[in-house]
Scaffold this motif. Structure first.
Motif, PDB file in Angstrom:
ATOM      1  N   ASP A 150       0.834  -1.208   0.000  1.00  0.00           N
ATOM      2  CA  ASP A 150       0.000   0.000   0.000  1.00  0.00           C
ATOM      3  C   ASP A 150       0.867   1.256   0.000  1.00  0.00           C
ATOM      4  O   ASP A 150       0.584   2.235  -0.690  1.00  0.00           O
ATOM      5  N   HIS A 151       1.934   1.217   0.770  1.00  0.00           N
ATOM      6  CA  HIS A 151       2.891   2.322   0.818  1.00  0.00           C
ATOM      7  C   HIS A 151       4.200   1.773   1.375  1.00  0.00           C
ATOM      8  O   HIS A 151       4.251   0.627   1.826  1.00  0.00           O
ATOM      9  N   THR A 152       5.231   2.569   1.347  1.00  0.00           N
ATOM     10  CA  THR A 152       6.533   2.113   1.818  1.00  0.00           C
ATOM     11  C   THR A 152       6.996   2.907   3.032  1.00  0.00           C
ATOM     12  O   THR A 152       6.810   4.129   3.089  1.00  0.00           O
ATOM     13  N   PRO A 153       7.612   2.240   4.012  1.00  0.00           N
ATOM     14  CA  PRO A 153       8.216   2.972   5.126  1.00  0.00           C
ATOM     15  C   PRO A 153       9.217   3.996   4.590  1.00  0.00           C
ATOM     16  O   PRO A 153      10.003   3.704   3.694  1.00  0.00           O
ATOM     17  N   THR A 336       5.008  -6.642   2.868  1.00  0.00           N
ATOM     18  CA  THR A 336       4.192  -5.537   2.363  1.00  0.00           C
ATOM     19  C   THR A 336       3.335  -4.967   3.488  1.00  0.00           C
ATOM     20  O   THR A 336       3.139  -5.607   4.523  1.00  0.00           O
ATOM     21  N   LEU A 337       2.840  -3.758   3.254  1.00  0.00           N
ATOM     22  CA  LEU A 337       1.888  -3.134   4.163  1.00  0.00           C
ATOM     23  C   LEU A 337       0.511  -3.171   3.504  1.00  0.00           C
ATOM     24  O   LEU A 337       0.366  -2.807   2.335  1.00  0.00           O
ATOM     25  N   LYS A 338      -0.474  -3.629   4.235  1.00  0.00           N
ATOM     26  CA  LYS A 338      -1.832  -3.785   3.730  1.00  0.00           C
ATOM     27  C   LYS A 338      -2.773  -2.905   4.542  1.00  0.00           C
ATOM     28  O   LYS A 338      -2.970  -3.131   5.734  1.00  0.00           O
ATOM     29  N   ARG A 339      -3.340  -1.888   3.890  1.00  0.00           N
ATOM     30  CA  ARG A 339      -4.241  -0.963   4.580  1.00  0.00           C
ATOM     31  C   ARG A 339      -5.610  -1.619   4.746  1.00  0.00           C
ATOM     32  O   ARG A 339      -6.219  -2.072   3.780  1.00  0.00           O
ATOM     33  N   GLN A 346      -5.992   1.835   9.842  1.00  0.00           N
ATOM     34  CA  GLN A 346      -5.494   0.551  10.305  1.00  0.00           C
ATOM     35  C   GLN A 346      -4.703  -0.108   9.190  1.00  0.00           C
ATOM     36  O   GLN A 346      -5.127  -0.103   8.037  1.00  0.00           O
ATOM     37  N   CYS A 347      -3.564  -0.660   9.546  1.00  0.00           N
ATOM     38  CA  CYS A 347      -2.689  -1.263   8.556  1.00  0.00           C
ATOM     39  C   CYS A 347      -1.999  -2.476   9.172  1.00  0.00           C
ATOM     40  O   CYS A 347      -1.667  -2.473  10.363  1.00  0.00           O
ATOM     41  N   THR A 348      -1.800  -3.510   8.375  1.00  0.00           N
ATOM     42  CA  THR A 348      -1.118  -4.707   8.849  1.00  0.00           C
ATOM     43  C   THR A 348      -0.049  -5.101   7.849  1.00  0.00           C
ATOM     44  O   THR A 348       0.045  -4.537   6.755  1.00  0.00           O
ATOM     45  N   THR A 349       0.784  -6.085   8.206  1.00  0.00           N
ATOM     46  CA  THR A 349       1.823  -6.558   7.299  1.00  0.00           C
ATOM     47  C   THR A 349       1.375  -7.833   6.586  1.00  0.00           C
ATOM     48  O   THR A 349       0.514  -8.565   7.067  1.00  0.00           O
ATOM     49  N   ASP A 350       1.974  -8.075   5.443  1.00  0.00           N
ATOM     50  CA  ASP A 350       1.695  -9.276   4.656  1.00  0.00           C
ATOM     51  C   ASP A 350       2.988  -9.634   3.927  1.00  0.00           C
ATOM     52  O   ASP A 350       4.004  -8.917   4.042  1.00  0.00           O
ATOM     53  N   ASN A 382      -6.370  11.980   0.741  1.00  0.00           N
ATOM     54  CA  ASN A 382      -6.932  11.053   1.734  1.00  0.00           C
ATOM     55  C   ASN A 382      -6.059   9.818   1.900  1.00  0.00           C
ATOM     56  O   ASN A 382      -6.022   9.215   2.979  1.00  0.00           O
ATOM     57  N   TYR A 383      -5.367   9.437   0.847  1.00  0.00           N
ATOM     58  CA  TYR A 383      -4.447   8.303   0.906  1.00  0.00           C
ATOM     59  C   TYR A 383      -3.216   8.629   1.752  1.00  0.00           C
ATOM     60  O   TYR A 383      -2.756   7.814   2.560  1.00  0.00           O
ATOM     61  N   VAL A 384      -2.689   9.833   1.582  1.00  0.00           N
ATOM     62  CA  VAL A 384      -1.435  10.196   2.238  1.00  0.00           C
ATOM     63  C   VAL A 384      -1.627  10.650   3.679  1.00  0.00           C
ATOM     64  O   VAL A 384      -0.802  10.339   4.555  1.00  0.00           O
ATOM     65  N   ARG A 385      -2.701  11.368   3.948  1.00  0.00           N
ATOM     66  CA  ARG A 385      -2.843  12.029   5.248  1.00  0.00           C
ATOM     67  C   ARG A 385      -2.639  11.106   6.467  1.00  0.00           C
ATOM     68  O   ARG A 385      -1.948  11.495   7.417  1.00  0.00           O
ATOM     69  N   PRO A 386      -3.172   9.877   6.473  1.00  0.00           N
ATOM     70  CA  PRO A 386      -2.953   9.023   7.651  1.00  0.00           C
ATOM     71  C   PRO A 386      -1.486   8.677   7.896  1.00  0.00           C
ATOM     72  O   PRO A 386      -1.099   8.355   9.020  1.00  0.00           O
ATOM     73  N   LEU A 387      -0.677   8.756   6.855  1.00  0.00           N
ATOM     74  CA  LEU A 387       0.715   8.320   6.962  1.00  0.00           C
ATOM     75  C   LEU A 387       1.622   9.349   7.630  1.00  0.00           C
ATOM     76  O   LEU A 387       2.758   9.030   8.002  1.00  0.00           O
TER      77      LEU A 387
END
Length: 410
Positions: A150-153, A336-339, A346-350, A382-387
């Motif tokens: 979904d995005h990268t650290p 990976t990160l899965k939103r 909320q986001c988890t790893t995969d 809206n995609y970026v703001r939570p990050l």
């Protein structure tokens, strides 16, 4: 008790890349790894046997907290392209001989697209030769252009820096009662995720940049000058964000019109610089107004004093998830990160097959850029703001942030 672990960092650093390193180190240690080695300057350093025992350098919880807050790559980095196995097997024999000598069972590489290419090639060689070493990629890149995740650290903190500093640049442009145009150059070779983050500066106390140009949309210089001329006739200060990688209709980078030397790295990537300066000079000549160019440059990837807590936490989590996956038998994969949701975030790893990720660039979707290519849409914001949410306070000593660094790194 698990076998020995080795971890390296590659490519351009981020403000949170060392949090991923800590995630690998701490999780491997907690899960019973015998030794945890670090490659100095990535796989290039490994070929020269530049390897350190990380337990001799990360000694306690304070070191862990300092390292999480330390920018740049603690172990050093490289831009070394592994040859194809069929073309140069000797390089692989040398790497695997070194890994055998160190009794390595788990190999972790923290990096972006080119680093995932390294993981792919090494895991393929291990499989071909029946070598039981697990290879896992740990994602990082401020460019946010890795596929499948979904995005990268690293991206969230860079976006936080870009939008925060841009607000200050916009304020500064209003100091004098004088027409002026400021062009801000933001990193991003082929993907406009970083430049698009400039839109976050538009909020209740700031009108944000007047235009944003991403490399996904062809850039017309004459049309750009006409738009700048129109806007500067209507307002005192004009601020424009441009990606360093914006391209002309014929495919050339705008920066290739400058007299900057075109350095090319091992992966064939041209060093991009001078886009904002070229456009500022062009606007000054064509319109006759005061202009200035600002390059955020490496500040975007090393500003750990304004790191996003969401970002640094997720960076640590992907490092830990990589160890878990490898210890459970996975190889040739990337974390990976899965939103799961945006509100609340909320986001988890995969995990994902690295063969489907390596050398694939994730671009900004066309529907997230407005019709005329001069701004991003609310969906992008809206995609970026939570990050970018929340902060992790630096550990301050004598008025300055304290970092952890490897003193003998060469």
């Amino acid at each position: 008790m698990k076998g020995n672990v080795i971890v390296g960092q590659s490519g351009g650093p981020t403000a949170v890349i060392n949090s991923s390193l800590v995630g690998v180190y701490k999780t491997a240690k907690d899960r019973g790894a015998k030794k945890i080695y670090g490659m100095l300057h990535g796989v290039q350093g490994l070929l020269e046997e530049k390897v350190v025992d990380l337990s001799e350098h990360i000694r306690n919880d304070l070191d862990i907290e300092l390292l999480k807050r330390t920018p740049s790559s603690y172990l050093g980095s490289c831009r070394y392209k592994l040859p194809n196995i069929a073309e140069d097997e000797e390089t692989y024999k040398k790497i695997f001989a070194i890994l055998k000598k160190l009794q390595i069972e788990y190999f972790f590489y923290i990096g972006g697209n080119d680093s995932m290419d390294t993981i792919k090639k090494l895991s393929d060689y291990a499989m071909i030769r029946g070598i039981d070493i697990r290879f896992i990629g740990v994602p990082k890149t401020i460019d946010n252009d890795l596929a499948a995740t979904d995005h990268t650290p690293g991206y969230g903190s860079a976006a936080k820096y870009i939008s925060s500093i841009l607000k200050e640049v916009i304020r500064d442009g209003l100091v004098y009662d004088q027409k002026n145009v400021t062009i801000v150059e933001i990193m991003g070779r082929n993907a406009g995720w970083l430049a698009g983050a400039a839109a976050l500066a538009r909020c209740e106390d700031c009108e944000g940049p007047d235009m944003i140009f991403l490399p996904e949309i062809s850039f017309d210089i004459d049309c750009f000058i006409d738009r700048v001329d129109k806007i500067q006739k209507e307002k005192e200060s004009v601020v424009i964000a441009v990606s360093e990688g914006i391209k002309l209709p014929d495919g050339r980078y705008v920066c290739e019109l400058t007299d900057y030397a075109q350095y090319v790295d091992a992966f064939g990537h041209k060093l991009l610089a001078g886009t904002a300066r070229f456009l500022a000079n062009k606007a000054a000549k064509e319109i006759g107004c005061k202009t200035r160019a600002i390059e955020f440059s490496t500040l975007q990837r090393c500003a750990s004093h304004i790191v996003s807590r969401v970002d640094i936490t997720e960076a640590f989590q992907v490092g830990g998830a990589a160890v878990k996956a490898a210890f459970e038998g996975e190889s040739g994969k990337m974390i990976t990160l899965k939103r799961l949701s945006n509100d609340p975030y909320q986001c988890t790893t995969d995990i994902y097959d690295v063969h489907k990720i390596a050398n694939v660039e994730k671009l900004v979707p066309r529907e997230w850029i407005n019709e005329d290519g001069t701004y991003v849409t609310p969906d992008f914001v809206n995609y970026v703001r939570p990050l970018i949410q929340a902060e992790l306070t630096p550990i301050m000593v004598d008025g300055l942030p304290r970092h952890l660094y490897y003193k003998d790194k060469i």
